[in-house]
Scaffold this active site. Sequence first.
Site, PDB file in Angstrom:
ATOM      1  CB  CYS A  71      -2.122   6.262   2.805  1.00  0.00           C
ATOM      2  SG  CYS A  71      -0.615   5.659   3.556  1.00  0.00           S
TER       3      CYS A  71
ATOM      4  CD  GLU B 204      -1.715   2.289   1.809  1.00  0.00           C
ATOM      5  OE1 GLU B 204      -1.482   3.251   1.046  1.00  0.00           O
ATOM      6  OE2 GLU B 204      -1.667   2.352   3.046  1.00  0.00           O
TER       7      GLU B 204
END
Length: 541
Positions: A327, A293
């Site tokens: 994020c 990720e």
Amino acid sequence: MSKAISQVPFAVNEPVRTYEPGSAEVKSLIATYKQMWKEKVEIPMNIGGKEVKTGEKVTLTSPQDHQHDLGFYHKGTMQHVDDAIKAAMEAKEKWNTLGWEHRAAIFLKAADLIAGPYRDRLNAATMIGQSKNVHQAEIDAACEFIDFLRFNVEFMTEMYAEQPISDQGIWNRAEYRPLEGFCFAVTPFNFTAIAGNLPTCMAMMGNVVVWKPSNNQIYSAKVIMDALTEAGLPGGVINMIFTDGKSTAEKVLAHPDFAALHFTGSTKVFQGMWKLMGDNIHNYKTYPRIVGETGGKDFIMVHPSANVEAVATGMVRGAFEYQGQKCSAASRAYIPRSLWNDVKKVMETQLASVKMGSPEDPSNFVNAVIDKNSFDKCKGYIERAQASKDAEVIFGGKCDDKKGWFVEPTVIETTNPKYESVCEEIFGPILSVYVYEDQDWKATLKLVDETSPYSLTGSIFAQDRYAIDEAYKALENAAGNFYINDKPTGAVVGQQPFGGARASGTNDKAGSKMNLLRWVSVRSVKETFVSPKDYRYPYLG
């Protein structure tokens, strides 16, 4: 070997403490913070269940006071990487053959320890080392990590229970084996829960792990390791090392027994590691599993039918909680001209009440960015926007590094939908706003989809259900986590499995059974009860 089909405790999300002013819970947490702030901590590596001290001491500081000496950690060498791999491989057979109930018990105990006696300490370490306020530390270091541990145990048992059908005279079974070799976890600074989940979810499935946490998260990483040790995790199952990132990756990814990478961090680093694996593919005993990720350029798309207060609140929370260092943080917003002035007024009122400072004061909504590199990067974007003909800093913009790395929540309004701060990942408290003409709704949806190479999170604000449906379809591939009338942050384990595609990663959905499937290798077993005694089938006569 198990002599029962055990059922694990039913997983529920850990309740989030509110830390209201004057409450016992906030007094306890701040007292722990102050005590840990005064201490001089020494943090060794953990290899084979033993503390490893090298004597090469690296000073630990805090983002909110970069002059304050918190203590130090022991930096390792490439020999320690070799030692960690060796320790993992030596622990592998015994850990692999341990009954799954015993593995589950270790991590369930770790969850209870973090929910109880380790809660304040883990939250305080996150506040001190990563500059999170009381709420952000609570939802991350405590609640999300606890949820990962408990839900992953439940997901593991559900997986084991998934078995093939059997025909008459045969019994078919599926065995979910650990991967052959060792796993490598590379974790980020911004979420203590992610730092804990990446190595533990692999270990839970019977794997052994070499874990390299971020240099900016080592304080809370130590507390995680302490909790796992007290929970009974055997030595060598998870080996925590503090070594040079590039050199460590080159050594680990060249090893014949390397079996899996679980990564959260930058796209550039992840792509470099993937290339290294490709270059070494002929060396491996098995094709490695790759889960990553890697970030985002997350959007808020607003329709003319949207509620103004909800939009403004979603922008302030989504962009500025934890200084935009998520994020999933909102970093670009598309607002129709008919709503912009009203949205801007509400944002101005809300931002005027935002306090910035040390997490020691629970009333501070915004704290420091993680380090000097982040500070300088944010300052550069702000200064270029202030000098640009295409952009204007309408809120915030002040930066102060005298004591800590403080950057005000900043809103940049631009007339150029491809302006740098709209397109590039900044990872700081900077939100870029592009105002579109109401009649350009459809074209702006296309713009949202095409502007960024990332595809992690995004949200649509609208009251018109047809508009919601249109955005839902048009932005299908623009976000792995899509929010309707909410900020694009705050995924909860078991509720919104997290991950994105495109340049945002492999979308293997942390917080779900999908992720755990990546850390096992299935063996199909067929047992025939009465074996044939003649090769001839009936069709042969």
